[in-house]
Every structure is written in structure tokens, then in C-alpha cells.
Design a protein around this motif. Structure first.
Motif, PDB file in Angstrom:
ATOM      1  N   ALA A 160       0.953  -1.213  -0.070  1.00  0.00           N
ATOM      2  CA  ALA A 160       0.016   0.160  -0.089  1.00  0.00           C
ATOM      3  C   ALA A 160       0.839   1.236  -0.218  1.00  0.00           C
ATOM      4  O   ALA A 160       1.686   1.488   0.681  1.00  0.00           O
ATOM      5  CB  ALA A 160      -0.855  -0.118   1.373  1.00  0.00           C
ATOM      6  N   ASN A 161       0.902   1.925  -1.063  1.00  0.00           N
ATOM      7  CA  ASN A 161       1.745   3.308  -1.220  1.00  0.00           C
ATOM      8  C   ASN A 161       0.947   4.552  -1.394  1.00  0.00           C
ATOM      9  O   ASN A 161       0.122   4.747  -2.277  1.00  0.00           O
ATOM     10  CB  ASN A 161       2.569   3.010  -2.448  1.00  0.00           C
ATOM     11  CG  ASN A 161       3.655   3.819  -2.440  1.00  0.00           C
ATOM     12  OD1 ASN A 161       4.498   3.833  -1.489  1.00  0.00           O
ATOM     13  ND2 ASN A 161       3.986   4.534  -3.339  1.00  0.00           N
ATOM     14  N   GLY A 162       1.088   5.385  -0.489  1.00  0.00           N
ATOM     15  CA  GLY A 162       0.518   6.719  -0.547  1.00  0.00           C
ATOM     16  C   GLY A 162      -0.810   6.610   0.227  1.00  0.00           C
ATOM     17  O   GLY A 162      -1.584   5.848   0.058  1.00  0.00           O
ATOM     18  N   CYS A 204       5.052   2.853 -10.248  1.00  0.00           N
ATOM     19  CA  CYS A 204       5.197   4.017  -9.255  1.00  0.00           C
ATOM     20  C   CYS A 204       6.243   4.493  -9.618  1.00  0.00           C
ATOM     21  O   CYS A 204       7.517   4.144  -9.982  1.00  0.00           O
ATOM     22  CB  CYS A 204       5.144   3.502  -7.827  1.00  0.00           C
ATOM     23  SG  CYS A 204       5.590   4.715  -6.713  1.00  0.00           S
ATOM     24  N   ILE A 205       6.068   5.992  -9.681  1.00  0.00           N
ATOM     25  CA  ILE A 205       7.315   6.711 -10.019  1.00  0.00           C
ATOM     26  C   ILE A 205       8.393   6.542  -9.097  1.00  0.00           C
ATOM     27  O   ILE A 205       9.413   7.116  -9.488  1.00  0.00           O
ATOM     28  CB  ILE A 205       6.998   8.399 -10.117  1.00  0.00           C
ATOM     29  CG1 ILE A 205       6.123   8.721  -8.947  1.00  0.00           C
ATOM     30  CG2 ILE A 205       6.092   8.576 -11.495  1.00  0.00           C
ATOM     31  CD1 ILE A 205       5.838  10.170  -8.800  1.00  0.00           C
ATOM     32  N   GLU A 206       8.280   6.073  -7.948  1.00  0.00           N
ATOM     33  CA  GLU A 206       9.287   5.965  -6.918  1.00  0.00           C
ATOM     34  C   GLU A 206      10.376   4.775  -7.286  1.00  0.00           C
ATOM     35  O   GLU A 206      11.312   4.514  -6.874  1.00  0.00           O
ATOM     36  CB  GLU A 206       8.560   5.431  -5.440  1.00  0.00           C
ATOM     37  CG  GLU A 206       8.067   6.823  -4.894  1.00  0.00           C
ATOM     38  CD  GLU A 206       7.263   6.478  -3.938  1.00  0.00           C
ATOM     39  OE1 GLU A 206       7.384   5.518  -2.937  1.00  0.00           O
ATOM     40  OE2 GLU A 206       6.190   7.313  -3.391  1.00  0.00           O
ATOM     41  N   GLY A 207       9.838   4.182  -8.521  1.00  0.00           N
ATOM     42  CA  GLY A 207      10.815   3.153  -9.093  1.00  0.00           C
ATOM     43  C   GLY A 207      10.248   1.735  -8.730  1.00  0.00           C
ATOM     44  O   GLY A 207      11.236   0.710  -9.080  1.00  0.00           O
ATOM     45  N   TYR A 265       1.056   6.383 -14.649  1.00  0.00           N
ATOM     46  CA  TYR A 265       1.939   6.112 -13.398  1.00  0.00           C
ATOM     47  C   TYR A 265       0.915   5.886 -12.052  1.00  0.00           C
ATOM     48  O   TYR A 265      -0.109   6.682 -12.033  1.00  0.00           O
ATOM     49  CB  TYR A 265       3.108   6.842 -13.138  1.00  0.00           C
ATOM     50  CG  TYR A 265       3.942   6.547 -13.799  1.00  0.00           C
ATOM     51  CD1 TYR A 265       5.121   5.471 -13.678  1.00  0.00           C
ATOM     52  CD2 TYR A 265       4.509   7.247 -14.983  1.00  0.00           C
ATOM     53  CE1 TYR A 265       6.400   5.314 -13.959  1.00  0.00           C
ATOM     54  CE2 TYR A 265       5.565   7.082 -15.893  1.00  0.00           C
ATOM     55  CZ  TYR A 265       6.407   6.092 -15.339  1.00  0.00           C
ATOM     56  OH  TYR A 265       7.497   5.757 -16.019  1.00  0.00           O
ATOM     57  N   GLY A 266       1.390   5.270 -11.188  1.00  0.00           N
ATOM     58  CA  GLY A 266       0.653   5.039  -9.993  1.00  0.00           C
ATOM     59  C   GLY A 266      -0.139   6.303  -9.174  1.00  0.00           C
ATOM     60  O   GLY A 266      -1.042   6.272  -8.636  1.00  0.00           O
ATOM     61  N   VAL A 267       0.886   7.461  -9.440  1.00  0.00           N
ATOM     62  CA  VAL A 267       0.075   8.669  -8.758  1.00  0.00           C
ATOM     63  C   VAL A 267      -1.178   8.948  -9.263  1.00  0.00           C
ATOM     64  O   VAL A 267      -1.984   9.460  -8.472  1.00  0.00           O
ATOM     65  CB  VAL A 267       1.054   9.821  -8.883  1.00  0.00           C
ATOM     66  CG1 VAL A 267       2.065   9.894  -8.279  1.00  0.00           C
ATOM     67  CG2 VAL A 267       1.372  10.236 -10.370  1.00  0.00           C
ATOM     68  N   LYS A 268      -1.608   8.413 -10.418  1.00  0.00           N
ATOM     69  CA  LYS A 268      -3.032   9.091 -10.800  1.00  0.00           C
ATOM     70  C   LYS A 268      -4.132   7.989 -10.426  1.00  0.00           C
ATOM     71  O   LYS A 268      -5.368   8.271 -10.661  1.00  0.00           O
ATOM     72  CB  LYS A 268      -2.855   9.090 -12.405  1.00  0.00           C
ATOM     73  CG  LYS A 268      -2.078  10.219 -13.121  1.00  0.00           C
ATOM     74  CD  LYS A 268      -2.805  11.442 -13.142  1.00  0.00           C
ATOM     75  CE  LYS A 268      -2.236  12.422 -14.132  1.00  0.00           C
ATOM     76  NZ  LYS A 268      -2.671  13.865 -13.709  1.00  0.00           N
TER      77      LYS A 268
HETATM   78 MO   LIG Z   1       3.337   5.928  -6.614  1.00  0.00          MO
END
Ligand SMILES: [Mo]
Ligand SMILES: Nc1nc2c(c(=O)[nH]1)N[C@H]1C(S)=C(S)[C@@H](COP(=O)(O)O)O[C@H]1N2
Length: 274
Positions: free
Chosen positions: A109-111, A158-161, A241-244
Motif C-alpha cells: 500500500a503506497n500513499g 510507481c514513479i518511486e521506481g 503512473y500510480g500517482v493518478k
Molecule cells: Mo506512486
């Protein structure tokens, strides 16, 4: 009787010469004398220093540009060109890769921006808005689950890689949007999504939203979403990417203007396709 002259030996190389020779051999490059080597190093040092200085001044100059959405103008221009490129490459008929379900795994779970642990899924209602926030509809999860059910196994990036292959279940956003076509002006270019408290929000282009692999998702890995993964409803699309992929959607707004976006306001590319 004469003894043949011993073959003349090359003078013993110094340690440094040997190092230079070995390095040259390694690089498969022609050997250069130590003197030439010194001149070259000096030149490289001067050129390198000039480049570093130019880079530093350039960076300072970029920094003096007026800011657009919290980053210097030139960097924002870079994002804009990037967006143009990706938009140009967008093809509604091209599907992102899908995978065997057996390869899927529950991602971390991220963010957790805008996620509320005290949200009661039974009391939750999705607010649907038209341009300028005009209320179009409120609906519960059962109404979303009544839309054609779609399953897909795609990559979450994810943009975190990190990335993970995930099995998703939900309704196509295009099926959801079809409910409102008669109530909306034609050709609206954007959709905005936000958590119920409005603390996390993303802006999406309509083309990506109407793609066949863009889902309003209520299950992951075959089980209902947990709170940390965005219960009761989240956005999923392998195009971004995941942020969206906004978790715990509270509001969906069809919009004429490019919507605000949490991470764009903090320097990221708005379009952020891949
Ligand atoms: Mo992300
Ligand atoms: N509400 C909300 N949604 C969010 C985030 C967030 O902080 N808050 N983070 C995003 C990011 S950066 C990623 S990578 C994905 C991660 O989804 P997951 O937690 O199901 O792995 O959720 C996205 N959706």
C-alpha cells in the motif's frame, strides 16, 4: 668467434607507464605518451570545468525563470513537450500488456493522502459533478457494481521506481460515463477525481479515461479493496503512473478546464503517461 648481439631490450617501464599502457589496452585505445597524457588531462580538466560552470549557471538561470505550477518555467515546458509526445503516441485501440493472473501479487500500500480509516463503506456515496461542480448524481457502490464487471491483470508502476503486476476487478469508466452523456456538454476534455475530503486529487485527460483498460475498481487480487488500497472505489489504469490511480474516490467531476493535480502542483508532469 663472435657471439650474436643480444636483442636490445626495451627499457624497463615505470609503474606509471605500465598503468597507462594497461589502461589503454583495457580501453582498446591508442597509447599516448605521458606528456601527451598530461596535456590531455589538463584540457579535459578545463573543458570539464567549463561544462560544470555552464551547467551551474544554466541551472541558476533556470531557477530565475518565473514558476509555473511551482517549478521553473523551462522545466514545466519540458513536461509540456513530454505530454505532447505521449498524447501524440496515444492510440485508443492499443491495449497495455496484460499478464497471467498467476503472475499477479498484492502490491504494497503506497500513499495514503486523503484516505480515511473511519470511512463507512455502507454510508459512502460517490458524488458525480458536471463542469463548475454542478451536481449530476450521487450513487452507492452497488450502482457501480451493477455496471458490466471487468477483470484485468496489468502492471502498476510507481514513479518511486517499483512496479507490480496486479489483478483488478471493476467497471469501465466509459460504461460509467455513458450514464451521463445526455446531461453533459459534448466533448469535455477532462475528468477530475478527488478523495471525499478533497486532500488528494488528480486530473485526467478524457481520452485516457475512456480507454478500455481504465476502471473504477472495487476489488484487487480477487478481494474487496482494503482501506489502504482505496476502499470502496479507486481508479485504475495501466496507461498512467500510480500517482493518478486515486484511491478512495469521493468525487468525480467532468470538466472543461484542466483539473488541478496534487503531484503536478509539487513539480511532476501532469500527463504522466508511460
Ligand atoms: Mo506512486
Ligand atoms: N487517495 C490516494 N490515492 C493514491 C495515493 C495517495 O497517496 N492517496 N497514492 C498513489 C500512488 S503514488 C500509488 S503508487 C498508488 C499505489 O497503490 P496501492 O497502494 O494500491 O499499491 O496509489 C495512488 N493513489
Amino acid at each position: 668467434m663472435t657471439t650474436p648481439e643480444p636483442p636490445s631490450r626495451p627499457p624497463r617501464e615505470t609503474d606509471q607507464e605500465r598503468a597507462v599502457r594497461l589502461q589503454a589496452e583495457m580501453l582498446d585505445a591508442p597509447m599516448i605518451s605521458e606528456a601527451a597524457f598530461r596535456t590531455k588531462s589538463r584540457r579535459a580538466f578545463v573543458v570539464g570545468g567549463a561544462a560544470a560552470l555552464a551547467g551551474f549557471l544554466g541551472w541558476r538561470w533556470i531557477g530565475t525563470q518565473h514558476e509555473v505550477e511551482n517549478i521553473p518555467f523551462l522545466l514545466r515546458e519540458g513536461h509540456r513537450l513530454n505530454e505532447q509526445l505521449w498524447r501524440g503516441l496515444y492510440n485508443p485501440d492499443r491495449l497495455a500488456p496484460t499478464f497471467a493472473v498467476s503472475r499477479s501479487r498484492m502490491p504494497i500500500a503506497n500513499g495514503s493522502l486523503g484516505l480515511r480509516s473511519d470511512l463507512d463503506p455502507d454510508a459512502w456515496m460517490l458524488r458525480v459533478e458536471g463542469p463548475d461542480g454542478a451536481l449530476l448524481d450521487t450513487l452507492d457502490l452497488a450502482a457501480v457494481q451493477a455496471l458490466p464487471r471487468v477483470e484485468m491483470t496489468t502492471e502498476l508502476k510507481c514513479i518511486e521506481g517499483w512496479s507490480e503486476i496486479v489483478h483488478w476487478t471493476g467497471a469501465r469508466f466509459s460504461d460509467f460515463a455513458a450514464r451521463y452523456v445526455n446531461q453533459l456538454p459534448e466533448g469535455l476534455p477532462y475528468v477530475s477525481l478527488a478523495t471525499p475530503d478533497g486532500d488528494y486529487y488528480v486530473g485526467m485527460d478524457m481520452a485516457s479515461m475512456m480507454h478500455a483498460q481504465t476502471l473504477l475498481c472495487y476489488a484487487m487480487q480477487g478481494a474487496p479493496l482494503t482501506m489502504f488500497h482505496g476502499a470502496p472505489l479507486r481508479l485504475v489504469t495501466p496507461l498512467k503512473y500510480g500517482v493518478k490511480l486515486l484511491k478512495q474516490i469521493g468525487i468525480i467531476r467532468f470538466s472543461a478546464e484542466r483539473p488541478a493535480d496534487y503531484w503536478t502542483e509539487r513539480g511532476y508532469d501532469w500527463y504522466i503517461g508511460h
